[in-house]
Design a protein around this motif. Sequence first.
Motif, mmCIF file in Angstrom:
data_model
loop_
_atom_site.group_PDB
_atom_site.id
_atom_site.type_symbol
_atom_site.label_atom_id
_atom_site.label_comp_id
_atom_site.label_asym_id
_atom_site.label_seq_id
_atom_site.Cartn_x
_atom_site.Cartn_y
_atom_site.Cartn_z
ATOM 1 N N TYR A 25 59.264 -5.209 18.828
ATOM 2 C CA TYR A 25 58.117 -5.471 19.721
ATOM 3 C C TYR A 25 57.546 -7.065 19.495
ATOM 4 O O TYR A 25 57.107 -7.620 20.638
ATOM 5 N N LYS A 26 57.570 -7.187 18.288
ATOM 6 C CA LYS A 26 56.961 -8.607 17.845
ATOM 7 C C LYS A 26 58.179 -9.659 18.292
ATOM 8 O O LYS A 26 57.655 -10.571 19.107
ATOM 9 N N GLU A 28 59.511 -9.393 21.231
ATOM 10 C CA GLU A 28 59.536 -9.716 22.555
ATOM 11 C C GLU A 28 57.805 -10.474 22.925
ATOM 12 O O GLU A 28 57.974 -11.286 23.946
ATOM 13 N N VAL A 29 57.283 -10.305 21.975
ATOM 14 C CA VAL A 29 55.798 -10.779 22.258
ATOM 15 C C VAL A 29 56.000 -12.503 21.777
ATOM 16 O O VAL A 29 55.518 -13.196 22.562
ATOM 17 N N TYR A 38 49.309 -8.430 28.906
ATOM 18 C CA TYR A 38 49.103 -7.447 27.801
ATOM 19 C C TYR A 38 47.857 -6.283 27.951
ATOM 20 O O TYR A 38 47.983 -5.425 27.502
ATOM 21 N N ASN A 56 53.615 -0.526 24.948
ATOM 22 C CA ASN A 56 52.724 -1.511 25.479
ATOM 23 C C ASN A 56 51.540 -1.646 24.714
ATOM 24 O O ASN A 56 50.887 -2.958 24.644
ATOM 25 N N LYS A 106 52.466 -3.778 21.644
ATOM 26 C CA LYS A 106 52.750 -5.278 21.964
ATOM 27 C C LYS A 106 51.339 -5.992 22.347
ATOM 28 O O LYS A 106 51.331 -7.270 21.971
ATOM 29 N N PHE A 139 49.746 -6.935 19.007
ATOM 30 C CA PHE A 139 50.572 -8.024 18.471
ATOM 31 C C PHE A 139 50.033 -9.322 19.162
ATOM 32 O O PHE A 139 50.117 -10.426 18.565
#
Length: 317
Positions: A29-30, A32-33, A56, A83, A86, A89
């Motif tokens: 997920y990191k 993706e961010v 977000y 979600n 993220k 993040f």
Amino acid sequence: MRKFTMETARKIMANEISVEALLKQYPEYKDEVLHELGEIRKGAAANVVQAIIDRYTASARTANTKISKSGMNEATVNAFLPNIIKARFAVYLLEQLNVAVSANTPAGNVRFNHWDGTILQRLLFRKGFERKPVSLPLFRFFWRFIMDKRILMPLVNKKGIYCFYSKELIKELTMLIGERKCLEIAAGDGTLTRFLNEAGTFCTATDDYSWKHYIDYPAFVEKADAKTALAKYNPEVVLCSWPVPKNPYEKHVFKADSVQLYIVIGTRNPQTTGDFEAYHNAEKFTMELDERLSALIVPPSEDNAVYVFRKKAAGEL
């Protein structure tokens, strides 16, 4: 798709697990961010950053609503909990916009880290050190994420940059100037004049080029000292941004018969900007510290000041 236990979901939603721990547990997920934030580097406008945060935030709000309404249903949790993670993040990474060195590092070596530099570049500059009119709401939103705000101006001072102009300030100045003949003295790289001209208010930029060891003067900034420029153009409105303290040129503005309005963008400190002796001796002009306009200078500071001098009517002299 990653599956979460109900207890893990509860702890995440209750913020009982630190972001640092979540980054270790859910590196995908990191990534993706980081990919989303990395889009900033590809030449997109600064509002893309705002869009990322908005997306977000909205996603996390929807996820919270869905999970709450489902009564912690396993399928809903697995679908929407990422979600929320993220979103945390994204905020965390922006909050880590800090400088790469301590305040004790020699000024010549001070550099912003990747995220600081990226955000500030998009907010303040078009390219390189070419400034752009700053969106005040957008700046205020992201300025709070900059951890060490103290080094921004020392870094850009080396390029002859002492402030940034908000879109809102430019709009107010265009209304003050109106259709009158306008001249900027000690214009430096001519940024203020350029912004006014882009906004449809014609202004002529002049400078004596005495700071050429700091400033790259563009061709549209005419080489002329203030006294010469005033005599040549007979302006009704004169502007000066960050005049040198106790300078020898502002006094000529108050002696020019054509000048009806003089606007100074600077500070309240006579040791930092402006010829305050000339200001207080300008008997033909009223002097106003405009707090509303002062608040439109970027970055914000209690020391920022916009002074507005208006020529008195004949009956007031």
